[in-house]
Design an enzyme around this catalytic site. Structure first.
Site, PDB file in Angstrom:
ATOM      1  N   ARG A   1       0.843  -1.202   0.000  1.00 60.59           N
ATOM      2  CA  ARG A   1       0.000   0.000   0.000  1.00 60.59           C
ATOM      3  C   ARG A   1       0.879   1.252   0.000  1.00 60.59           C
ATOM      4  NH1 ARG A   1      -5.303  -0.007   0.985  1.00 60.59           N
ATOM      5  NH2 ARG A   1      -5.155  -2.138   1.743  1.00 60.59           N
TER       6      ARG A   1
ATOM      7  N   SER B   1      -9.060  -5.313  -9.661  1.00 63.26           N
ATOM      8  CA  SER B   1     -10.453  -5.082  -9.333  1.00 63.26           C
ATOM      9  C   SER B   1     -11.139  -4.629 -10.606  1.00 63.26           C
ATOM     10  CB  SER B   1     -10.518  -4.003  -8.250  1.00 63.26           C
ATOM     11  OG  SER B   1     -11.828  -3.869  -7.765  1.00 63.26           O
TER      12      SER B   1
END
Length: 412
Positions: A274, A349
RNA sequence: GGAUAGGUGGGUGAGUUGGCUGAAACCACAUCCCUGCUAAGGAUGCGUACUGGUAACGGUACCGAGGGUUCGAAUCCCUCCCUGUCCGCCA
């Protein structure tokens, strides 16, 4: 943005669907009432304007003919006052309505499972089996001492920034090129877009007005760093009417992405899962509504096959309503196996936003004579940094080094 | 950044002494007619959004964006954004 008419006509079913997304009925009721009130006020305003227009025309004629216009002028002046009062109210209502409407998320598709959060997502299938090691596999930051320089990333910028060196730097570049080539073979055309975009662009895809805190803003300008290529690439067609025979439009784009990660303090602070800045190759499609399901499957297949071609075990997850993003009607996440963490982690995604973004961004196509909203879809293929560390972990050797998938060797 | 010219419908492009222009003309597009061959000619239609009406057909808003002046603005004024050109700077 949702269709206001849908809210007016099918209030109950809209509320029902939005419950999946944790939106309260009050919000929708509010939206409905404001839209009705606006309609009522417009119904008052427009005849006044019609009268004003007609009389003003008369005014011109009379003046030319030399008739007495004083009485008419007085009448028009009085009417003007009325108009200005009502139109002020209309303007206020319009603003209220659009602020509210822009903050309501998209409706989930009917086949989206209900659920609260990521724990309720549904695994659809697994692809490839995770590798077995005859030693305890390490996490990527343990195998990458010479490859990823976290300390210097922090020195240059701040936490959640890193520097790639040696094999990692090359691998990053190889992956970007490989992914773009792979996607091109599947029919996606490459585009290269700005990393800094304006407010309208971010409103078109749904990041604004609600999620400004997640974005890096350029000081002194109304400009922002893009959080994903989806934003500029989808907005390529903002305010445009596309000819039917040009659809579907299938694009792929590499960009760096910038996110503040405002809501994820403390999560994944170690390693490069991240980061505030990361590379991603994105797929964006613009289709007719009747074709978007088919294209969606194609995009999922493309990203999944890409992972397979790299020899990475992964699984498909159908997101539940509660975990669905703001603009998405349906999302499938691809999660890749990380041996060091002994778990699957998101690496792609893919979402169908239906006409949610199209309505905001006014992207339409000519359907015969009529203009209709398109469907827009987006998906990662893939997050490059995460792919790189997945390769490091999955291809690691006992001595702490790692191999590179066969298909990448010509790119290194 | 400075100077200057501009921003009109899918495109090109009229209209800027405020009223009969929501917008000429041309192109593109659609349908039809004629013709019969890889062309041409003719007719009609053709902006977007909201809204009234079963419909026919109406109403309102929109000429880069937002304000202002006026009975009335694409046309006048102000602010901002953008584009072209010249200069400056620069990978």
């Amino acid at each position: 943005m949702l269709d206001i008419k849908l809210i007016q006509n099918e209030f109950d079913s809209v509320c029902e669907k939005l419950r999946k997304k944790k939106v309260s009925e009050e919000t929708i009721e509010n939206l409905r009432l404001i839209s009705l009130e606006l309609k009522a006020q417009r119904a008052i305003l427009e005849p006044l304007q019609a009268e004003q227009n007609a009389s003003s025309k008369l005014f011109g004629v009379w003046a030319k003919e030399g008739k007495d216009i004083n009485e008419l002028k007085a009448k028009l002046s009085a009417n003007k006052e009325k108009i200005s009062t009502v139109s002020k109210q209309v303007k206020e209502l319009e603003e209220k309505l659009s602020n509210l409407a822009l903050s309501v998320p998209n409706l989930p598709d009917d086949d989206v499972p209900s659920g609260k959060d990521e724990n309720d997502n549904i695994e659809i299938k697994k692809v490839l089996t995770p590798p077995i090691f005859d030693f305890t596999p390490k996490e990527h930051w343990e195998i990458s001492e010479n490859q990823i320089d976290f300390e210097r990333g922090v020195k240059l910028s701040k936490s959640r920034f890193s520097v790639l060196k040696n094999k990692a730097a090359k691998l990053e570049r190889a992956l970007i090129n490989y992914m773009l080539d792979f996607n091109a073979k599947r029919g996606f055309n490459e585009v290269c877009v700005p990393y800094i975009v304006n407010r309208e662009t971010l409103t078109g895809t749904g990041q604004l007005p609600k999620f400004e805190d997640d974005l890096f803003k350029i000081e002194g300008e109304d400009l922002f760093l893009i959080p994903t290529a989806e934003v500029p690439v989808t907005n390529l067609f903002r305010d445009e009417i596309i000819l039917e025979n040009e659809l579907p439009i299938m694009m792929t784009s590499y960009t760096a992405c910038f996110r503040k990660e405002a809501g994820s303090a403390g999560r994944d602070t170690r390693g490069m899962i991240r980061q505030h800045q990361f590379d991603k190759v994105e797929l964006v499609c613009i289709t007719k509504p009747s074709e978007s399901e088919k294209i969606f499957d194609k995009m999922v297949e493309c990203a999944s096959d890409l992972l397979s071609s790299l020899g990475l075990a992964h699984r498909h997850l159908m997101l539940c309503g509660g975990d669905l993003g703001f603009g998405a009607a349906k999302t499938i996440d691809l999660e890749v196996w990380f041996p060091g963490q002994n778990r699957y982690r998101e690496i792609s995604s893919i979402s169908n936003t239906r006409d949610f973004q199209a309505r905001r961004a006014k992207i339409r196509y000519k359907d015969g004579k009529k203009n209709k909203l398109v469907n827009t879809l987006n998906g990662s293929s893939l997050a490059v940094g995460r792919t790189m560390i997945a390769i490091m972990e999955n291809y690691q050797k006992a001595d702490g080094s790692f191999d590179v998938p066969e298909v990448l060797k010509s790119y290194m």
